[in-house]
Design a protein around this motif. Structure first.
Motif, short mmCIF file in Angstrom:
data_model
loop_
_atom_site.label_atom_id
_atom_site.label_comp_id
_atom_site.label_asym_id
_atom_site.label_seq_id
_atom_site.Cartn_x
_atom_site.Cartn_y
_atom_site.Cartn_z
N GLY A 42 131.67 -88.59 97.61
CA GLY A 42 130.70 -89.37 98.67
C GLY A 42 129.98 -90.59 97.91
N ALA A 43 129.74 -90.30 96.39
CA ALA A 43 129.42 -90.69 95.44
C ALA A 43 129.99 -92.02 95.37
N GLN A 44 131.62 -91.48 95.39
CA GLN A 44 132.46 -92.82 94.62
C GLN A 44 132.09 -93.95 95.74
N GLU A 45 131.66 -93.14 97.29
CA GLU A 45 131.78 -94.21 98.59
C GLU A 45 130.86 -95.45 98.02
N THR A 46 129.49 -94.48 97.86
CA THR A 46 128.47 -94.93 97.29
C THR A 46 128.25 -96.21 96.63
N LEU A 47 129.22 -95.12 95.22
CA LEU A 47 129.19 -96.71 94.28
C LEU A 47 130.20 -98.05 94.70
N GLU A 48 131.13 -97.86 95.52
CA GLU A 48 131.85 -98.97 96.11
C GLU A 48 130.95 -100.16 97.01
N MET A 49 129.86 -98.99 97.54
CA MET A 49 129.64 -100.02 98.79
C MET A 49 127.88 -100.64 98.13
N VAL A 50 127.25 -100.14 96.86
CA VAL A 50 126.64 -100.40 96.21
C VAL A 50 127.11 -101.63 94.82
N GLY A 51 128.43 -101.49 94.31
CA GLY A 51 128.81 -102.59 94.24
C GLY A 51 129.49 -103.94 95.30
N ALA A 52 129.10 -103.52 96.48
CA ALA A 52 129.72 -104.70 97.82
C ALA A 52 128.30 -105.30 98.22
N ALA A 53 127.42 -104.66 97.51
CA ALA A 53 125.76 -104.95 97.73
C ALA A 53 125.41 -105.78 96.42
N GLY A 54 126.18 -106.19 95.54
CA GLY A 54 125.85 -107.14 94.32
C GLY A 54 125.30 -106.21 93.05
N GLY A 55 125.36 -104.67 93.32
CA GLY A 55 124.57 -104.13 92.50
C GLY A 55 126.12 -103.00 91.70
N SER A 56 125.66 -102.22 90.61
CA SER A 56 125.52 -101.59 89.81
C SER A 56 125.59 -100.32 89.50
N GLY A 57 126.40 -99.49 88.74
CA GLY A 57 126.01 -98.17 88.02
C GLY A 57 126.86 -96.93 88.16
N GLU A 58 126.03 -95.87 87.71
CA GLU A 58 126.92 -94.91 87.83
C GLU A 58 127.24 -93.68 88.68
N ILE A 59 127.73 -92.66 88.59
CA ILE A 59 127.83 -91.77 89.18
C ILE A 59 127.35 -90.34 88.33
N TYR A 60 126.75 -89.24 88.76
CA TYR A 60 126.58 -88.24 87.54
C TYR A 60 126.56 -87.14 88.78
N GLU A 61 127.41 -86.33 88.97
CA GLU A 61 127.75 -84.82 89.55
C GLU A 61 126.42 -83.59 88.98
N LEU A 62 125.51 -83.73 89.59
CA LEU A 62 124.43 -83.06 89.63
C LEU A 62 124.24 -82.17 91.20
N ASP A 63 124.02 -80.23 91.31
CA ASP A 63 123.13 -79.76 92.17
C ASP A 63 121.86 -79.45 91.78
N VAL A 64 121.20 -80.01 92.56
CA VAL A 64 119.34 -80.12 92.76
C VAL A 64 119.26 -78.85 92.20
N ARG A 65 119.60 -77.97 92.54
CA ARG A 65 119.11 -76.50 92.75
C ARG A 65 119.86 -75.95 91.20
#
Length: 85
Positions: A42-65
């Protein structure tokens, strides 16, 4: 709407729902985003959407618990993006 070019954000829960919507909205405004979630697909899908919106970013795997992982995440972004202290 105010541009936020060059600002850096870290969004937990970014693989879906409100976190995803926030990541994409901030990308449209010029932010670089840390797409953080336990769901890497899901994070990869979001990052692709971020790129399509003109942004950039990185994924980090985290369990907030898992509290100890927050420090590692912070260090990762600080070392990659600069800042911290």
């Amino acid at each position: 709407m105010k541009k936020l070019d060059g600002k850096r954000v870290v969004i937990t829960g970014a693989a879906s729902g409100l976190g995803r919507a926030l990541a994409v909205a901030l990308a449209r405004r010029g932010c670089r985003g840390g797409v953080v979630d336990i769901d890497l697909e899901g994070a990869q899908e979001t990052l692709e959407m971020v790129g399509a919106a003109g942004g950039s970013g990185e994924i980090y795997e985290l369990d907030v618990r898992v509290g100890i992982d927050w420090g590692a995440m912070s260090e990762d972004f600080f070392s990659s993006w600069g800042g911290g202290g």
